[in-house]
Motif scaffolding. Structure first.
Motif, PDB file in Angstrom:
ATOM      1  N   LYS A  10       0.851  -1.185   0.000  1.00 57.71           N
ATOM      2  CA  LYS A  10       0.000   0.000   0.000  1.00 57.71           C
ATOM      3  C   LYS A  10       0.891   1.241   0.000  1.00 57.71           C
ATOM      4  O   LYS A  10       2.071   1.179   0.340  1.00 57.71           O
ATOM      5  CB  LYS A  10      -0.931   0.027   1.209  1.00 57.71           C
ATOM      6  CG  LYS A  10      -0.214   0.162   2.519  1.00 57.71           C
ATOM      7  CD  LYS A  10      -1.198   0.257   3.669  1.00 57.71           C
ATOM      8  CE  LYS A  10      -0.443   0.554   4.955  1.00 57.71           C
ATOM      9  NZ  LYS A  10      -1.306   0.969   6.013  1.00 57.71           N
ATOM     10  N   VAL A  11       0.293   2.359  -0.366  1.00 58.74           N
ATOM     11  CA  VAL A  11       1.016   3.627  -0.368  1.00 58.74           C
ATOM     12  C   VAL A  11       0.870   4.264   1.012  1.00 58.74           C
ATOM     13  O   VAL A  11      -0.248   4.456   1.483  1.00 58.74           O
ATOM     14  CB  VAL A  11       0.451   4.579  -1.448  1.00 58.74           C
ATOM     15  CG1 VAL A  11       1.133   5.939  -1.373  1.00 58.74           C
ATOM     16  CG2 VAL A  11       0.608   3.964  -2.834  1.00 58.74           C
ATOM     17  N   GLU A  12       1.993   4.530   1.637  1.00 59.59           N
ATOM     18  CA  GLU A  12       1.994   5.279   2.899  1.00 59.59           C
ATOM     19  C   GLU A  12       2.138   6.746   2.504  1.00 59.59           C
ATOM     20  O   GLU A  12       3.242   7.234   2.276  1.00 59.59           O
ATOM     21  CB  GLU A  12       3.138   4.819   3.791  1.00 59.59           C
ATOM     22  CG  GLU A  12       2.999   3.365   4.216  1.00 59.59           C
ATOM     23  CD  GLU A  12       4.181   2.912   5.049  1.00 59.59           C
ATOM     24  OE1 GLU A  12       4.527   3.595   6.037  1.00 59.59           O
ATOM     25  OE2 GLU A  12       4.765   1.887   4.672  1.00 59.59           O
ATOM     26  N   GLU A  13       0.995   7.430   2.416  1.00 59.41           N
ATOM     27  CA  GLU A  13       0.955   8.747   1.788  1.00 59.41           C
ATOM     28  C   GLU A  13       1.926   9.756   2.398  1.00 59.41           C
ATOM     29  O   GLU A  13       2.693  10.391   1.674  1.00 59.41           O
ATOM     30  CB  GLU A  13      -0.461   9.314   1.819  1.00 59.41           C
ATOM     31  CG  GLU A  13      -0.545  10.633   1.094  1.00 59.41           C
ATOM     32  CD  GLU A  13      -1.960  11.071   0.771  1.00 59.41           C
ATOM     33  OE1 GLU A  13      -2.099  12.256   0.408  1.00 59.41           O
ATOM     34  OE2 GLU A  13      -2.899  10.263   0.864  1.00 59.41           O
ATOM     35  N   GLU A  14       1.904   9.934   3.689  1.00 58.65           N
ATOM     36  CA  GLU A  14       2.777  10.944   4.305  1.00 58.65           C
ATOM     37  C   GLU A  14       4.257  10.610   4.107  1.00 58.65           C
ATOM     38  O   GLU A  14       5.077  11.491   3.862  1.00 58.65           O
ATOM     39  CB  GLU A  14       2.452  11.129   5.782  1.00 58.65           C
ATOM     40  CG  GLU A  14       1.114  11.829   6.002  1.00 58.65           C
ATOM     41  CD  GLU A  14       0.998  13.149   5.239  1.00 58.65           C
ATOM     42  OE1 GLU A  14       1.937  13.976   5.296  1.00 58.65           O
ATOM     43  OE2 GLU A  14      -0.023  13.359   4.564  1.00 58.65           O
ATOM     44  N   ARG A  15       4.574   9.338   4.194  1.00 57.90           N
ATOM     45  CA  ARG A  15       5.966   8.901   3.994  1.00 57.90           C
ATOM     46  C   ARG A  15       6.410   9.149   2.554  1.00 57.90           C
ATOM     47  O   ARG A  15       7.521   9.609   2.304  1.00 57.90           O
ATOM     48  CB  ARG A  15       6.073   7.431   4.368  1.00 57.90           C
ATOM     49  CG  ARG A  15       7.476   6.915   4.405  1.00 57.90           C
ATOM     50  CD  ARG A  15       7.502   5.536   5.100  1.00 57.90           C
ATOM     51  NE  ARG A  15       8.784   4.953   4.822  1.00 57.90           N
ATOM     52  CZ  ARG A  15       9.025   4.047   3.884  1.00 57.90           C
ATOM     53  NH1 ARG A  15       8.044   3.570   3.158  1.00 57.90           N
ATOM     54  NH2 ARG A  15      10.236   3.588   3.678  1.00 57.90           N
ATOM     55  N   LEU A  16       5.529   8.839   1.595  1.00 56.69           N
ATOM     56  CA  LEU A  16       5.861   9.072   0.194  1.00 56.69           C
ATOM     57  C   LEU A  16       6.009  10.564  -0.077  1.00 56.69           C
ATOM     58  O   LEU A  16       6.960  10.992  -0.721  1.00 56.69           O
ATOM     59  CB  LEU A  16       4.794   8.464  -0.721  1.00 56.69           C
ATOM     60  CG  LEU A  16       5.035   8.652  -2.219  1.00 56.69           C
ATOM     61  CD1 LEU A  16       6.368   8.082  -2.666  1.00 56.69           C
ATOM     62  CD2 LEU A  16       3.879   8.039  -3.020  1.00 56.69           C
TER      63      LEU A  16
END
Length: 81
Positions: free
Chosen positions: A66-72
């Motif tokens: 999954k995409v870890e939005e804040e980390r990306l």
């Protein structure tokens, strides 16, 4: 400038969601992104096949499933290598 690649495969619903997230995030930040089908290359299938979607930032594995939005977002805001 960073570059994001989503390692994916046909028929993968988690991959579709990851692509949507990456498209939105990269669009907002002006970052180029692309997809690559792991099943088109035996080395990719061996490396990433059990963990798709895999998110690569500048060719390095950033995360999977999954995409870890804040980390990306944080990675894409940092200076390029």
């Amino acid at each position: 400038m960073h570059r994001v690649t989503v390692m994916t495969r046909v028929g993968c619903h988690a991959c579709e969601h990851a692509e949507e997230d990456v498209a939105r995030i990269c669009g907002e930040l002006g970052v180029e992104w692309t997809t690559a089908d792991v099943d088109t290359d035996p080395e990719w299938r061996a490396e990433y096949g059990d963990r798709v979607p895999v998110i690569l930032v500048d060719g390095e594995e950033h995360g999977y499933w999954k995409v870890e939005e804040e980390r990306l977002r944080a990675a894409l805001r940092s200076s390029g290598s």
